[in-house]
Write an enzyme that holds these catalytic residues in place. Structure first.
Site, PDB file in Angstrom:
ATOM      1  N   TYR A  75      -1.431  12.590   7.010  1.00  0.00           N
ATOM      2  CA  TYR A  75      -1.140  11.511   7.941  1.00  0.00           C
ATOM      3  C   TYR A  75      -0.877  11.993   9.364  1.00  0.00           C
ATOM      4  O   TYR A  75      -0.701  11.185  10.262  1.00  0.00           O
ATOM      5  CB  TYR A  75       0.072  10.725   7.451  1.00  0.00           C
ATOM      6  CG  TYR A  75      -0.222   9.917   6.223  1.00  0.00           C
ATOM      7  CD1 TYR A  75      -0.805   8.669   6.328  1.00  0.00           C
ATOM      8  CD2 TYR A  75       0.081  10.412   4.972  1.00  0.00           C
ATOM      9  CE1 TYR A  75      -1.082   7.930   5.204  1.00  0.00           C
ATOM     10  CE2 TYR A  75      -0.194   9.680   3.842  1.00  0.00           C
ATOM     11  CZ  TYR A  75      -0.779   8.431   3.966  1.00  0.00           C
ATOM     12  OH  TYR A  75      -1.050   7.700   2.854  1.00  0.00           O
ATOM     13  N   VAL A  90       4.859   0.387  -0.527  1.00  0.00           N
ATOM     14  CA  VAL A  90       5.020   1.834  -0.433  1.00  0.00           C
ATOM     15  C   VAL A  90       3.632   2.432  -0.563  1.00  0.00           C
ATOM     16  O   VAL A  90       2.794   1.891  -1.274  1.00  0.00           O
ATOM     17  CB  VAL A  90       5.931   2.338  -1.570  1.00  0.00           C
ATOM     18  CG1 VAL A  90       6.171   3.818  -1.464  1.00  0.00           C
ATOM     19  CG2 VAL A  90       7.239   1.589  -1.560  1.00  0.00           C
ATOM     20  N   CYS A  91       3.395   3.532   0.134  1.00  0.00           N
ATOM     21  CA  CYS A  91       2.075   4.154   0.058  1.00  0.00           C
ATOM     22  C   CYS A  91       1.771   4.529  -1.393  1.00  0.00           C
ATOM     23  O   CYS A  91       2.584   5.130  -2.078  1.00  0.00           O
ATOM     24  CB  CYS A  91       2.027   5.406   0.915  1.00  0.00           C
ATOM     25  SG  CYS A  91       0.402   6.151   0.922  1.00  0.00           S
ATOM     26  N   SER A  92       0.573   4.138  -1.861  1.00  0.00           N
ATOM     27  CA  SER A  92       0.260   4.360  -3.274  1.00  0.00           C
ATOM     28  C   SER A  92       0.122   5.846  -3.591  1.00  0.00           C
ATOM     29  O   SER A  92       0.227   6.262  -4.731  1.00  0.00           O
ATOM     30  CB  SER A  92      -1.023   3.637  -3.649  1.00  0.00           C
ATOM     31  OG  SER A  92      -2.066   4.072  -2.822  1.00  0.00           O
ATOM     32  N   GLU A  93      -0.104   6.639  -2.564  1.00  0.00           N
ATOM     33  CA  GLU A  93      -0.257   8.073  -2.820  1.00  0.00           C
ATOM     34  C   GLU A  93       1.045   8.731  -3.254  1.00  0.00           C
ATOM     35  O   GLU A  93       1.034   9.794  -3.855  1.00  0.00           O
ATOM     36  CB  GLU A  93      -0.794   8.779  -1.573  1.00  0.00           C
ATOM     37  CG  GLU A  93      -2.234   9.183  -1.740  1.00  0.00           C
ATOM     38  CD  GLU A  93      -2.749   9.947  -0.561  1.00  0.00           C
ATOM     39  OE1 GLU A  93      -2.071  10.893  -0.143  1.00  0.00           O
ATOM     40  OE2 GLU A  93      -3.808   9.595  -0.041  1.00  0.00           O
TER      41      GLU A  93
END
Lengths: 574, 149
Positions: free
Chosen positions: A467, B86-89
């Site tokens: 990111y 929430v970020c799935s990662e």
């Protein structure tokens, strides 16, 4: 003199009943053949019923196989440098060390294979047994101790002699002592030798010449063994068999579904972790379908062991296994041959060509025509299409600046083209690595390509890893616009696209959903993005090339007026 | 399907039998694949004593696929979006079928304890977290007081 055969016989009977299969009787028989030749034949009696004690036979001795009780975290350690040198030094040891390599994965329980560590460790549940051979002198147990000899493959002679000396101190006159010996060796020998919970095998050569025939400690070795390290394959194979045997005795709880299964319905992996066959199948099928072949590994968190191909073949369905093999090839840099149905072509990064081992067709990646070494595509009269030019990955050839510039130039052209295409919504963009069309309908701008799993920024189409890209550059992790509702784009796109391609028709690629226009009413479509061939009439994927039109009811050149033929159609670009 | 139902049944009975001190979990209605959990903010963090409600959407492929998470309590956190996603990662990266819902909740608690400003969903909060920790703590505490009761 009155000898106490009764006591001796009594001890044999007790040992027979307690140790059963690990208690043997050895003797030699004299055989006289008809022509007068004499020879001695070894007579080994293993079965409990056959063992009988005959004090008059002096050749007869008994053998006790002792399996040591190991502490729970017992390990065999080998110096990494020893193992490497050993495989190079002699030819005889090369064979042994290859077996050890093979079983390296086999017994690699908690084994750490980090390169920096000095030792390689193998977790061991069972070591090969020690043999205690003994014979009763006539005045045992009143006067003298039994005659015995200890032999073992994984202890040095020095170590065994120390054990032997200690065993001598255990005998008290008048006492039956064999059971005491066995018990002590089983439980205390390792501690007595100071081995604790690890056994270190060294590469120091062992000179077997000094072995004395009458010595009470013998190294059980094969003729080509040169050091303690040679024992390693034997230890590992014994351990692997033994752990499998122990595993098969009980039923176990699958760590995934928490159901109890007998060992026969479970699969034990090389790392000694296990799971039930049902969960194994589910893991394989689900992960292959979602193209995550890197998840086909031991389910224990942090265990790096991957499933081997046989396990996958048994567990996955036939369809999924075929799919898995395709995915593996893709991940190794192969690409589907465009010339023949089942071929896989490897990509030669230096010449920017592919070569199919099935049909021997070699293709130039620039112009997708036959390979033309040493000549520019333009010079052979075949101008490369912008899209195929951009297909070349810059990172494949970093040394060639001229080529790199050329690629970037074409990539810029292509990007511009994408921007200008009014039919192409902002939400569909090609993957920067494989150019599969990726449609973003939700979530952040860090995208993962569904075809090649490349992670990229959806805004600037750069390949990224994490990111941090969104913190440093101008690209926003979340775009402000609301996403386009699902399933509205394609129909609209098809309509617009159809108009632009002179009403010749267009369809979505059946594999990657890119839009492909029909060119001059040719029904044989080639997807510019994923190179799948399709028939426009029956809307199916074709694997057999234009043969499809001679073997089915479809016509290659469709509806109103057939125009000049082209075998493969390029999408019409403006 | 059979596997996931059996396993979820087992997990929920385990959690009900020995309830952890810092979280609760229950099934919504009859549907085993929808859970509601609360996580109490970890000590020594700005979320201390807050009750954060989380909706867990468990796929039919569970446990071979990770569950999807959504915070229903508003929270000020660089890795949790304002709408609670929430970020799935976070889960899919190191997912293993042996991990349980309880492990998922542990991960969330860790995330509350140690936000990861390097992969943020809320860039502004992440910047603040990196540059002005006091202001971040204050804002997070305020949110916590206001919403997470």
């Amino acid at each position: 003199m009155d000898f106490d055969y009764d006591l001796q016989q009594q001890e044999i009977a007790v040992l027979k009943s307690i140790f059963a299969d690990s208690f043997h009787q050895h003797s030699t028989k004299k055989v006289v053949e008809e022509n007068g030749d004499e020879y001695y034949k070894a007579d080994i009696r293993k079965s409990r019923e056959e063992i009988s004690y005959d004090p008059t036979n002096e050749d007869c001795y008994f053998q006790m196989k002792i399996t040591l009780n190991l502490p729970e975290d017992f390990k065999v350690k080998v110096k990494r440098s020893d193992l490497v040198n050993n495989s190079i030094s002699t030819t005889t040891t090369t064979t042994t060390s290859t077996t050890s390599r093979l079983s390296l994965g086999h017994a690699g329980h908690d084994e750490k294979k980090e390169d920096e560590s000095e030792y390689i460790e193998y977790a061991i549940v069972s070591l090969p047994c020690l043999s205690l051979n003994f014979q009763y002198p006539q005045n045992y147990p009143q006067e003298s101790a039994p005659l015995f000899q200890l032999s073992c493959s994984w202890l040095t002679i020095d170590q065994m002699e120390r054990i032997v000396e200690h065993l001598d101190t255990l005998f008290d006159k008048g006492e039956l002592v064999i059971f005491k010996y066995i018990d002590w060796v089983k439980d205390n020998a390792l501690d007595y030798l100071g081995l604790g919970n690890e056994l270190l095998l060294t590469n120091d050569p062992i000179n077997s010449d000094f072995e004395l025939i009458g010595s009470r400690a013998q190294w059980e070795h094969e003729y080509n063994w040169v050091s303690m390290l040679s024992v390693l394959p034997r230890i590992l194979s014994h351990n692997s068999h033994e752990s499998k045997r122990l595993f098969s005795l009980n039923s176990h709880t699958c760590p995934i579904c928490y159901c109890d299964y007998p060992a026969s319905e479970m699969t034990i992996l090389q790392c000694n972790h296990f799971l039930c066959n049902e969960c194994l199948s589910a893991t394989c099928n689900i992960n292959i379908q979602s193209k995550n072949i890197q998840l086909l590994k031991c389910t224990e968190p942090d265990c790096p062991q991957t499933f081997d191909i046989n396990t996958i073949q048994h567990a996955a369905s036939a369809d999924n296994f075929a799919k898995y093999q395709d995915l593996v090839k893709l991940s190794k840099g192969y690409t589907k041959c465009t010339n023949c149905p089942n071929g896989w072509a490897f990509i030669d990064v230096h010449t920017q060509s592919t070569f199919c081992s099935n049909c021997y067709f070699s293709k130039c990646l620039m112009c997708t025509n036959g390979f033309h070494p040493g000549v520019y595509c333009e010079d052979v009269g075949r101008a490369p299409t912008p899209i195929n030019k951009a297909n070349l990955m810059v990172k494949r050839d970093k040394s060639n600046q001229k080529l790199k510039d050329k690629i970037q130039e074409f990539q810029a052209v292509k990007q511009e083209e994408w921007k200008n295409r009014n039919f192409m919504d902002r939400r569909c963009k090609p993957c920067p690595y494989c150019h599969m069309m990726i449609w973003k309908y939700d979530g952040c701008s860090k995208m993962a390509c569904t075809n090649c799993s490349t992670k990229f920024c959806f805004i600037c189409l750069k390949i990224i890893q994490d990111y941090s890209h969104f913190n440093t550059g101008t690209c926003q992790l979340f775009e402000l616009e609301t996403p386009v509702p699902v399933f509205t784009i394609p129909t609209k796109l098809i309509q617009e696209f159809t108009q632009q391609s002179n009403d010749c028709g267009a369809m979505k690629c059946l594999r990657c959903r890119s839009l492909i226009a029909r060119y001059k009413f040719n029904n044989h479509l080639l997807c510019f993005s994923c190179k799948t061939e399709m028939c426009y009439q029956c809307k199916t994927i074709i694997n057999s090339g234009t043969k499809h039109y001679t073997t089915s009811s479809c016509q290659q050149h469709g509806d109103p007026t057939p125009v000049a033929t082209t075998t493969t159609t390029q999408p019409k670009t403006q | 399907m059979a596997t996931s139902n059996k396993r979820l049944q087992k997990e929920i009975t385990d959690i009900l039998k020995t309830p952890p001190t810092w979280c609760t979990a229950q099934v919504v209605g009859d549907n085993l694949h929808k859970w509601k959990a609360t996580v109490i903010g970890p000590e020594n963090s700005p979320y201390e004593k807050g009750n954060f409600e989380i909706e867990l959407d468990i796929p039919v492929d569970y446990p071979f696929k990770p569950p999807a998470l959504k915070f229903t309590t508003k929270i000020y956190h660089p890795n949790i979006k304002s709408d609670g996603t929430v970020c799935s990662e976070l889960l899919s990266q190191n997912w293993s079928p042996q991990l349980k819902i309880f492990d998922v909740l542990t991960t969330i608690r860790l995330l509350l304890q140690e936000p990861n400003p390097e992969s943020p969903l809320e860039v502004e909060i992440a910047q603040q977290f990196k540059n002005d920790r006091n202001a971040f703590n204050k804002a997070a505490k305020e949110y916590c007081k206001k919403y997470a009761k």
